[in-house]
Scaffold this motif. Structure first.
Motif, PDB file in Angstrom:
ATOM      1  N   VAL A  50       0.840  -1.197   0.000  1.00 50.98           N
ATOM      2  CA  VAL A  50       0.000   0.000   0.000  1.00 50.98           C
ATOM      3  C   VAL A  50       0.874   1.246   0.000  1.00 50.98           C
ATOM      4  N   GLN A  51       1.966   1.224   0.754  1.00 54.28           N
ATOM      5  CA  GLN A  51       2.884   2.368   0.775  1.00 54.28           C
ATOM      6  C   GLN A  51       3.305   2.784  -0.621  1.00 54.28           C
ATOM      7  N   ALA A  52       3.542   1.802  -1.460  1.00 51.53           N
ATOM      8  CA  ALA A  52       4.091   2.068  -2.792  1.00 51.53           C
ATOM      9  C   ALA A  52       3.048   2.555  -3.794  1.00 51.53           C
ATOM     10  N   GLU A  53       1.755   2.496  -3.461  1.00 53.51           N
ATOM     11  CA  GLU A  53       0.718   2.934  -4.392  1.00 53.51           C
ATOM     12  C   GLU A  53       0.851   4.424  -4.676  1.00 53.51           C
ATOM     13  N   PRO A  54       0.603   4.841  -5.916  1.00 53.15           N
ATOM     14  CA  PRO A  54       0.645   6.279  -6.234  1.00 53.15           C
ATOM     15  C   PRO A  54      -0.500   7.018  -5.543  1.00 53.15           C
ATOM     16  N   PHE A  55      -0.228   8.277  -5.203  1.00 47.98           N
ATOM     17  CA  PHE A  55      -1.223   9.069  -4.462  1.00 47.98           C
ATOM     18  C   PHE A  55      -1.363  10.421  -5.137  1.00 47.98           C
ATOM     19  N   ASP A  56      -2.607  10.877  -5.239  1.00 49.83           N
ATOM     20  CA  ASP A  56      -2.901  12.187  -5.839  1.00 49.83           C
ATOM     21  C   ASP A  56      -2.563  13.295  -4.836  1.00 49.83           C
ATOM     22  N   GLU A  57      -1.478  13.990  -5.095  1.00 49.29           N
ATOM     23  CA  GLU A  57      -0.970  14.999  -4.152  1.00 49.29           C
ATOM     24  C   GLU A  57      -1.974  16.107  -3.877  1.00 49.29           C
ATOM     25  N   SER A  58      -2.846  16.403  -4.828  1.00 51.79           N
ATOM     26  CA  SER A  58      -3.799  17.503  -4.651  1.00 51.79           C
ATOM     27  C   SER A  58      -4.789  17.243  -3.510  1.00 51.79           C
ATOM     28  N   LEU A  59      -4.956  15.961  -3.134  1.00 52.30           N
ATOM     29  CA  LEU A  59      -5.886  15.630  -2.056  1.00 52.30           C
ATOM     30  C   LEU A  59      -5.399  16.135  -0.695  1.00 52.30           C
ATOM     31  N   LEU A  60      -4.119  16.510  -0.608  1.00 56.27           N
ATOM     32  CA  LEU A  60      -3.559  17.010   0.654  1.00 56.27           C
ATOM     33  C   LEU A  60      -3.812  18.496   0.857  1.00 56.27           C
ATOM     34  N   ASP A  61      -4.253  19.186  -0.202  1.00 50.90           N
ATOM     35  CA  ASP A  61      -4.325  20.650  -0.146  1.00 50.90           C
ATOM     36  C   ASP A  61      -5.298  21.169   0.905  1.00 50.90           C
ATOM     37  N   GLU A  62      -6.372  20.441   1.140  1.00 55.14           N
ATOM     38  CA  GLU A  62      -7.420  20.944   2.034  1.00 55.14           C
ATOM     39  C   GLU A  62      -7.277  20.456   3.477  1.00 55.14           C
ATOM     40  N   LEU A  63      -6.223  19.717   3.785  1.00 50.76           N
ATOM     41  CA  LEU A  63      -6.069  19.173   5.140  1.00 50.76           C
ATOM     42  C   LEU A  63      -5.738  20.279   6.144  1.00 50.76           C
ATOM     43  N   THR A  64      -6.394  20.233   7.282  1.00 52.33           N
ATOM     44  CA  THR A  64      -6.143  21.202   8.357  1.00 52.33           C
ATOM     45  C   THR A  64      -5.994  20.462   9.681  1.00 52.33           C
ATOM     46  N   ALA A  65      -5.580  21.183  10.687  1.00 54.21           N
ATOM     47  CA  ALA A  65      -5.385  20.593  12.015  1.00 54.21           C
ATOM     48  C   ALA A  65      -6.705  20.066  12.561  1.00 54.21           C
ATOM     49  N   ILE A  66      -6.620  18.955  13.276  1.00 53.20           N
ATOM     50  CA  ILE A  66      -7.798  18.365  13.924  1.00 53.20           C
ATOM     51  C   ILE A  66      -7.857  18.860  15.359  1.00 53.20           C
ATOM     52  N   GLU A  67      -8.882  19.598  15.695  1.00 51.62           N
ATOM     53  CA  GLU A  67      -9.020  20.171  17.033  1.00 51.62           C
ATOM     54  C   GLU A  67      -9.679  19.163  17.976  1.00 51.62           C
ATOM     55  N   ALA A  68      -9.335  19.268  19.250  1.00 52.28           N
ATOM     56  CA  ALA A  68      -9.929  18.394  20.263  1.00 52.28           C
ATOM     57  C   ALA A  68     -11.392  18.768  20.482  1.00 52.28           C
TER      58      ALA A  68
END
Length: 542
Positions: free
Chosen positions: A156-174
């Protein structure tokens, strides 16, 4: 970009600021992803040390930390540290590669391994689910205060990943913690209103609630005791009575035993904290406040169990309690000023020309170490001395990894605590057995340029076993060793070192500390060996 790198970036953006580990082929890309995402990575010399550093960092820094280890053997090396963190409910994410092929040298049932020591386990299933799986791991660690193993299968580590999916990630608040039910708040207020000698026994779950607990204690006249894992919580409070349990001073023991009401705030009320129940009188009304209903009454039958956040519950109860003196009086205030600390109680010095009494050593260390300190303590026969005699500025100034009762965690504990509190003078207190077990991390201390004081309580033995079994006529040859020159070994790692056999030898330590340490200083303290009563009681019980 591959999945491994993406998961690293995601965890950093969710809120991991510091990660520890030992990098191999199976966690290489993930670790680089963490760094790319903005997390700082600390390389350790052993996976067990890395995990304990992360555990201590999370405890003293109040945030989720991460560990990065290789699949199979890297994870098995980290198991003791994972067990300590899991049993302590440390918010921690341990990320490991995973070999799913049963014929691989690295294959083992990693899910079962994690669960066997109390951690939860989450599998990154595919590139499509990778972000959701990583988010679930982080949220579980933060919200549920869990140690989570996040498993990254190599394929699974080696599978290609769409980098654009990371653009909207933000901190997870408690999320906000649950408040106690109104009926339970009223019930506790009624108990405290009638109490004549109330004591608050505050554990790990109280570490962020000093203000609320002290305010309620002022209204009902309660005395403030701490569990060892919350040592320092009430530093400076005039009605604080120190650590409850096997490390209690004689006056602390007297006052808790004399209480008519004891409220355990965020405390498991376990055998260590209650001295196997001996601190609690049969006539005492026992109340327990905890976030989880399963914790209520688990170790001690309670008269009133309340599910709720410690700070919010204390604040709500305070609104219903009318001010009264409770346990507090002018005579008791005078006694507290003269007797509550261990160093106020004289001892018959057991030192000789060759060895120093560990009580004398610890009391002297307390005076020479800067007050703004952070202290990490290992497990073993010696552990009560630094815990009882070394003051700390607050609850984030003391880290005590005893949930798994493993020796060898103290040095790594002090490293993690020092990195979490970089403005404080770091101190590691270790036994000789635990120090030698973990000595690889001495290189980490030197490499990180930590100006740490490392005190080794050296009786050249596994002292608990010697002093417990030898009086019964059992041979102790298997747990005693030649006296090792730890100072010489420390110099080989690049540390300064001093051998201490008498109080006068500490003058050199004081001089170096006062001048400011430009490298770690190891104190090889040759101590008088005798049975520590708290550990003997624990071994008898278990």
């Amino acid at each position: 970009m591959n999945v491994a790198q993406a998961v690293g970036i995601a965890l950093a953006r969710f809120g991991v600021r510091k990660a520890f580990g030992v990098v191999g082929s199976g966690n290489f890309h993930f670790t680089n992803g963490l760094i790319q995402g903005g997390a700082e990575f600390v390389a350790a010399r052993h996976e067990g040390g890395a995990t304990t550093m992360a555990d201590a960092y999370a405890r003293c820094g109040g945030e989720v930390a991460a560990v990065s280890v290789h699949q199979g053997c890297g994870l098995s090396n980290a198991t003791t540290g994972i067990g300590e963190a899991a049993k302590s409910r440390t918010p921690l994410i341990v990320v490991t590669g995973e070999a799913t092929d049963p014929l691989s040298n690295f294959h083992l049932d990693q899910d079962a391994l994690a669960r066997s020591v109390g951690a939860s386990s989450i599998l990154v299933r595919s590139a499509k689910t990778a972000l959701a799986d990583a988010r679930r791991a982080f949220a579980q660690a933060r919200q549920d205060r869990r140690t989570v193993l996040l498993r990254l299968p190599l394929e699974v580590q080696a599978e290609p990943f769409d980098e654009s999916l990371l653009d909207e990630l933000t901190a997870i608040e408690a999320l906000p913690q649950p408040r106690a039910a109104e009926a339970e708040v009223k019930a506790l207020a009624s108990v405290l209103q009638r109490a004549e000698r109330p004591v608050f026994l505050c554990g790990r779950g109280s570490r962020a609630a000093r203000t609320e607990l002290a305010a309620l204690a002022d209204r009902c006249g309660a005395l403030l005791a701490e569990g060892a894992v919350a040592k320092g919580l009430f530093t400076g409070e005039p009605w604080a009575i120190g650590v409850s349990g096997g490390f209690s001073s004689p006056l602390t023991t007297e006052l808790i035993q004399g209480a008519d009401v004891v409220v355990g705030w965020g405390s498991a009320l376990n055998d260590w904290t209650t001295a196997h129940g001996r601190l609690l009188s049969p006539e005492t009304t026992l109340v327990q406040v905890d976030l989880e209903s399963a914790a209520l009454g688990r170790n001690r039958p309670v008269d009133l169990g309340i599910v709720g956040d410690v700070g919010g519950t204390a604040q709500a109860v305070a609104e219903l309690v009318e001010v009264h003196n409770g346990y507090r009086s002018d005579d008791l205030e005078d006694r507290l000023s003269r007797e509550i600390r261990w160093r106020d109680n004289e001892h018959e010095d057991a030192g000789t020309a060759e060895v120093i009494d560990p009580r004398t050593l610890s009391a002297a260390l307390n005076e020479l170490i800067p007050a703004n300190r952070v202290v990490g303590v290992d497990s073993g026969n010696f552990m009560g001395y630094p815990t009882m005699y070394l003051d700390v500025p607050d609850e984030n100034g003391f880290c005590f990894t005893q949930a798994f009762q493993s020796i060898g965690l103290g040095l790594a504990t002090a490293i993690g605590a020092a990195l979490a509190q970089p403005d404080r003078f770091p101190v590691a207190a270790c036994g000789d057995g635990g120090f030698l077990m973990s000595i690889a991390e001495l290189e980490t201390v030197v490499r990180l340029k930590l100006p740490m004081l490392i005190v080794v309580y050296n009786d050249h033995a596994y002292g608990a076993e010697v002093y417990f079994f030898e009086p019964g006529g059992h041979p102790a040859d298997t747990v005693t060793f030649p006296d090792t020159d730890i100072a010489a070994i420390a110099r080989g790692y690049g540390c300064d070192a001093v051998t201490v056999r008498a109080k006068e030898d500490l003058d050199e330590v004081a001089t170096r500390v006062t001048a400011g340490l430009d490298r770690p200083l190891v104190v090889d303290a040759k101590i008088a060996g005798f049975s520590a009563w708290w550990l003997q009681a624990a071994m008898t019980h278990h």
